[in-house]
Write a protein that holds these residues in place. Sequence first.
Motif, PDB file in Angstrom:
ATOM      1  N   LEU A  16       8.603  -6.289   2.931  1.00 18.76           N
ATOM      2  CA  LEU A  16       8.810  -4.843   3.008  1.00 18.76           C
ATOM      3  C   LEU A  16       7.462  -4.108   2.988  1.00 18.76           C
ATOM      4  N   HIS A  17       6.557  -4.609   2.156  1.00 21.09           N
ATOM      5  CA  HIS A  17       5.232  -3.998   2.079  1.00 21.09           C
ATOM      6  C   HIS A  17       4.497  -4.136   3.414  1.00 21.09           C
TER       7      HIS A  17
ATOM      8  N   PHE B 152       0.276   8.489   2.624  1.00 21.68           N
ATOM      9  CA  PHE B 152       1.160   7.340   2.844  1.00 21.68           C
ATOM     10  C   PHE B 152       0.367   6.033   2.742  1.00 21.68           C
ATOM     11  N   TRP B 153      -0.809   6.011   3.375  1.00 20.44           N
ATOM     12  CA  TRP B 153      -1.618   4.794   3.398  1.00 20.44           C
ATOM     13  C   TRP B 153      -2.059   4.413   1.980  1.00 20.44           C
ATOM     14  N   HIS B 154      -2.480   5.404   1.191  1.00 17.65           N
ATOM     15  CA  HIS B 154      -2.916   5.123  -0.187  1.00 17.65           C
ATOM     16  C   HIS B 154      -1.738   4.637  -1.032  1.00 17.65           C
ATOM     17  N   PHE B 155      -0.544   5.153  -0.744  1.00 17.77           N
ATOM     18  CA  PHE B 155       0.648   4.698  -1.468  1.00 17.77           C
ATOM     19  C   PHE B 155       0.887   3.207  -1.193  1.00 17.77           C
ATOM     20  N   VAL B 156       0.713   2.815   0.069  1.00 16.26           N
ATOM     21  CA  VAL B 156       0.886   1.409   0.454  1.00 16.26           C
ATOM     22  C   VAL B 156      -0.138   0.537  -0.285  1.00 16.26           C
ATOM     23  N   ASP B 157      -1.364   1.050  -0.411  1.00 14.47           N
ATOM     24  CA  ASP B 157      -2.420   0.370  -1.169  1.00 14.47           C
ATOM     25  C   ASP B 157      -2.008   0.248  -2.642  1.00 14.47           C
ATOM     26  N   LEU B 158      -1.491   1.347  -3.180  1.00 12.78           N
ATOM     27  CA  LEU B 158      -1.064   1.396  -4.587  1.00 12.78           C
ATOM     28  C   LEU B 158       0.034   0.367  -4.889  1.00 12.78           C
ATOM     29  N   VAL B 159       0.979   0.240  -3.965  1.00 12.03           N
ATOM     30  CA  VAL B 159       2.065  -0.745  -4.149  1.00 12.03           C
ATOM     31  C   VAL B 159       1.477  -2.154  -4.205  1.00 12.03           C
ATOM     32  N   TRP B 160       0.507  -2.443  -3.313  1.00 14.62           N
ATOM     33  CA  TRP B 160      -0.113  -3.771  -3.287  1.00 14.62           C
ATOM     34  C   TRP B 160      -0.863  -4.056  -4.597  1.00 14.62           C
TER      35      TRP B 160
ATOM     36  N   PRO C 291      -0.952  -8.723  -8.839  1.00 14.21           N
ATOM     37  CA  PRO C 291      -0.854  -9.461 -10.114  1.00 14.21           C
ATOM     38  C   PRO C 291       0.561  -9.935 -10.422  1.00 14.21           C
ATOM     39  N   VAL C 292       1.560  -9.083 -10.109  1.00 19.48           N
ATOM     40  CA  VAL C 292       2.945  -9.419 -10.474  1.00 19.48           C
ATOM     41  C   VAL C 292       3.404 -10.702  -9.771  1.00 19.48           C
ATOM     42  N   LEU C 293       3.120 -10.831  -8.479  1.00 26.40           N
ATOM     43  CA  LEU C 293       3.617 -11.987  -7.729  1.00 26.40           C
ATOM     44  C   LEU C 293       2.679 -13.190  -7.765  1.00 26.40           C
ATOM     45  N   TYR C 294       1.359 -12.943  -7.772  1.00 27.58           N
ATOM     46  CA  TYR C 294       0.422 -14.056  -7.611  1.00 27.58           C
ATOM     47  C   TYR C 294      -0.149 -14.587  -8.929  1.00 27.58           C
TER      48      TYR C 294
ATOM     49  N   LEU D  82      -1.138  -5.900 -16.210  1.00 24.35           N
ATOM     50  CA  LEU D  82      -0.439  -4.661 -15.845  1.00 24.35           C
ATOM     51  C   LEU D  82      -1.243  -3.423 -16.262  1.00 24.35           C
ATOM     52  N   THR D  83      -1.969  -3.534 -17.395  1.00 26.10           N
ATOM     53  CA  THR D  83      -2.824  -2.407 -17.814  1.00 26.10           C
ATOM     54  C   THR D  83      -3.903  -2.152 -16.762  1.00 26.10           C
ATOM     55  N   VAL D  84      -4.539  -3.242 -16.298  1.00 27.49           N
ATOM     56  CA  VAL D  84      -5.581  -3.095 -15.267  1.00 27.49           C
ATOM     57  C   VAL D  84      -4.966  -2.510 -13.988  1.00 27.49           C
ATOM     58  N   ALA D  85      -3.746  -2.973 -13.631  1.00 24.15           N
ATOM     59  CA  ALA D  85      -3.080  -2.462 -12.418  1.00 24.15           C
ATOM     60  C   ALA D  85      -2.779  -0.963 -12.560  1.00 24.15           C
ATOM     61  N   VAL D  86      -2.370  -0.540 -13.770  1.00 27.27           N
ATOM     62  CA  VAL D  86      -2.080   0.888 -13.988  1.00 27.27           C
ATOM     63  C   VAL D  86      -3.364   1.714 -13.844  1.00 27.27           C
ATOM     64  N   VAL D  87      -4.485   1.187 -14.380  1.00 32.14           N
ATOM     65  CA  VAL D  87      -5.773   1.900 -14.255  1.00 32.14           C
ATOM     66  C   VAL D  87      -6.158   2.009 -12.776  1.00 32.14           C
ATOM     67  N   LYS D  88      -6.024   0.876 -12.031  1.00 29.13           N
ATOM     68  CA  LYS D  88      -6.366   0.891 -10.596  1.00 29.13           C
ATOM     69  C   LYS D  88      -5.465   1.868  -9.839  1.00 29.13           C
ATOM     70  N   GLY D  89      -4.169   1.804 -10.123  1.00 32.83           N
ATOM     71  CA  GLY D  89      -3.215   2.698  -9.451  1.00 32.83           C
ATOM     72  C   GLY D  89      -3.519   4.163  -9.747  1.00 32.83           C
ATOM     73  N   SER D  90      -3.903   4.442 -11.001  1.00 33.17           N
ATOM     74  CA  SER D  90      -4.224   5.823 -11.379  1.00 33.17           C
ATOM     75  C   SER D  90      -5.460   6.320 -10.636  1.00 33.17           C
ATOM     76  N   LEU D  91      -6.450   5.424 -10.472  1.00 34.49           N
ATOM     77  CA  LEU D  91      -7.663   5.819  -9.731  1.00 34.49           C
ATOM     78  C   LEU D  91      -7.313   6.185  -8.287  1.00 34.49           C
ATOM     79  N   VAL D  92      -6.474   5.348  -7.654  1.00 28.50           N
ATOM     80  CA  VAL D  92      -6.058   5.615  -6.261  1.00 28.50           C
ATOM     81  C   VAL D  92      -5.301   6.944  -6.200  1.00 28.50           C
ATOM     82  N   ALA D  93      -4.336   7.127  -7.110  1.00 28.96           N
ATOM     83  CA  ALA D  93      -3.500   8.336  -7.082  1.00 28.96           C
ATOM     84  C   ALA D  93      -4.328   9.595  -7.381  1.00 28.96           C
ATOM     85  N   CYS D  94      -5.176   9.522  -8.400  1.00 27.77           N
ATOM     86  CA  CYS D  94      -5.931  10.719  -8.818  1.00 27.77           C
ATOM     87  C   CYS D  94      -6.974  11.132  -7.788  1.00 27.77           C
TER      88      CYS D  94
END
Lengths: 196, 101
Positions: A138-139, A178-186, A191-194, B48-60
Amino acid sequence: MEIPYTVEARPDTGLTSGKIGIWLFLASEVMLFGALFATYIMLRVGAPEWPVGATILNVPLATLNTVVLITSSVTMVMAWASLMRRDLSKARMFLWATVALGGAFMVIKAIEYNAKFEHHLYPSESTFLAIYFTLTGLHAFHVLGGMVINAYFAGPGSKLWHTNPQWLTNRVEHAGLFWHFVDLVWIFLFPVLYLL
Amino acid sequence: MEHGHVADIDRHVRTYVLVFVSLMVLTVITVGIYYLHLPRPAAIALALTVAVVKGSLVACFFMHLISERRLVFWVLVLTVAFFFVLLLVPMLTSLVDQARV
């Protein structure tokens, strides 16, 4: 009839129609991926055993893909910054770079999938592989969709610059969201899958 | 964001470069956590903490949330609330099923 509030913000929301539209769309995307993440958690919690992704999947390739996607987020945001500086040719160059990096992500993903198929590791093989292929598949479709949008704005869509440069700037910003959201999902999928 | 000054954009670009470097360092940390072979609960919490920090950087910064209008925040707050409902409902349902057995 002209589309209202493409360039100037609506007085009540302080946002253009495109901006509020893309954020509402992303909210629906959060629910789509959220439902699948919730499914993953339920399947994992309910399973008697769950493999560490790294024992089945290719961590170096996935790390490389993380680097590729993060770099593509920078080129995407640089495309918007170039339009804000009124430099269309540089913006188009950055958009094409984003498309190319998206393509690189897809090629690496295809290599990963191919290696799994060669070892007869299909979604039907285990619950882990079923959710892995569902989430990453899906990603990957989202990456493909983003590439098409960015290629449009780098190519024929860039003609809008000559009649309404601010509208094109806004549209590229929305495509970037949209593109950054796709990056964010990855960033969460990796970490979750790999790794866990 | 629509009417930014060139100097503002230069400042934005410097921020993007800093965020990019931070994301790369955090990616190395994410992979490094795996190779530490920590106990699973600790590894999950840390990754997951590191992922939340990375995600926050992208979003912010990449998604400009840090300077976005209040309405966008409310849309996201509502989304996060519904996401947790989505997450909790199946869990609560399975707990109720277990209690019945």
